[in-house]
Design an enzyme around this catalytic site. Sequence first.
Site, PDB file in Angstrom:
ATOM      1  N   GLN A  11     -33.145  24.392  19.061  1.00  0.00           N
ATOM      2  CA  GLN A  11     -34.146  23.239  19.567  1.00  0.00           C
ATOM      3  C   GLN A  11     -34.047  23.295  20.975  1.00  0.00           C
ATOM      4  O   GLN A  11     -34.972  23.151  21.771  1.00  0.00           O
ATOM      5  CB  GLN A  11     -33.601  22.004  19.172  1.00  0.00           C
ATOM      6  N   TYR A 141     -17.292  18.366  14.904  1.00  0.00           N
ATOM      7  CA  TYR A 141     -18.242  18.550  15.893  1.00  0.00           C
ATOM      8  C   TYR A 141     -17.700  17.940  17.291  1.00  0.00           C
ATOM      9  O   TYR A 141     -17.329  18.443  18.037  1.00  0.00           O
ATOM     10  CB  TYR A 141     -19.572  17.998  15.645  1.00  0.00           C
TER      11      TYR A 141
END
Length: 317
Positions: A11, A141
Site C-alpha cells: 500500500q 504485530y
Amino acid sequence: MKVLVTGAAGQIGSELIQALRDRYGNQNVVASDINREAGEKLSGSGPFEYGDCTRYEVMKEIIQNHGITTIYHLAAILSAVAENNPQLAWNVNINGLYVMLELAREFNSSLFTPSSIGAFGPTTPRNSTPQDTIQRPTSMYGVTKVSGELLCDYYYQKFGVDTRGVRYPGIISNVTLPGGGTTDYAVEIYYEAIRNKTYTCFLKEDSYLDMMYMPDALNAAILLMETDSKKLKHRNAFNVTAMSFSPKEISREIQKHIPEFKIKYHIDPIRQGIADSWPKSMDDSAARMEWGWSPYYDLEKMTQDMIAVLKKRFQSS
Ligand code: NAD
Ligand code: SER
C-alpha cells in the site's frame, strides 16, 4: 544517492516508489518485493528486483549490484494478518528488519522503517499518547513493532547506522488496497460508498483511531530522511498523525457527498480487540519540533479527494 525500497508493491511502497523516482530520478530508485506480479508493474518506471527481505544473501546482492546508499524498508506483515499467523509476522517483521539493518551497517547505508500505532498497548495512555510512554502491546504485530523500534535505536547507538522512522497511524489511499490491517476499514469504506452506497464495518461505531492520507505519509518519510541528522533527538519511532475519527464520523463525512450512503456494523472480535488496545489520538509534537512535521489533509479534505478520485475511476471503468 541510490535508494532501495523493500515491500515496494504494498500500500505505501507502491506510491512511495513513484514519489522517490520523481524526486531522485527513475534509475536511482530500486523497487523490491516478493510479489512479482505487482512488482513488475513498478518496473515500467525504474528497476525492480525480486527479493525476500529475510534472505541476507539475496538482499546483499541487490544492495551491492545497485550501490544502494539509502534503504526504505517497508516489507512487513500487518496487524490482522499477523494475529492469524504470528510466526510469519515474527519472521518477516523481525528477521527481515535484522537482515536489512545488518546490510545497512555493512554497506554504510541509511535506513528508514515505519513503526506503527500498533507499538502501543492497553496500558498506554490512549488520549494524546506521548512520544515516550508505556509500550506493552498485546498483538504480535505490536510486539514486532516495539522490538523493531528498539533494534533500530540499538543499531544507531552501537554501530552508528543512520536509522530513522515514524509511528504511522492508519494510512488511507486510493492506489493500492491495504494489506490486512485493523485500520483497513477506513479505506474500504470509500470504495464501498461509491460502488454500493453501503458498507459493513468490522469495528464499532465509536472506535477512534489515528489516521493519515497517503500524500502526508509519503511526505513524512521523505522529509524525515532529508532532515539534518543533528536536529534529531528521537531518530526512530516518531509519533505522527493527521486526524483521529471513528467509523461513525467518517461515515457522516461521506454522507455529505453521498447522502444515501449507509453504514452497518458486523464486529470482528480480533480486529476490535486490536483497535481497543491502540491510541485514540497521538501527540506528535516531537516530530513537529525536531523535523518540522505538519500534515496537510484533515478528514474533510481527504474525503473530498478520495471521493473525487474514486468516482472518476469507477465511472470511467
Ligand atoms: P502492505 O502489507 O501493503 O505491503 C507490504 C509489502 O511487503 C507487500 O507488498 C508484500 O508482498 C511485501 N512482503 C511481505 N513479506 C515480504 C518479504 N519476506 N520480503 C519482501 N517483501 C515482503 O504494507 P504497507 O501498508 O505498505 O506497510 C508498509 C510498512 O508501514 C510496514 O512496516 C507497516 O507495518 C507500516 N505501517 C503501515 C500502516 C498502514 O496503515 N498501511 C500503518 C502503520 C505502519
Ligand atoms: N494500518 C496498520 C494496521 O492496521 C497500522 O499499523 O495494521
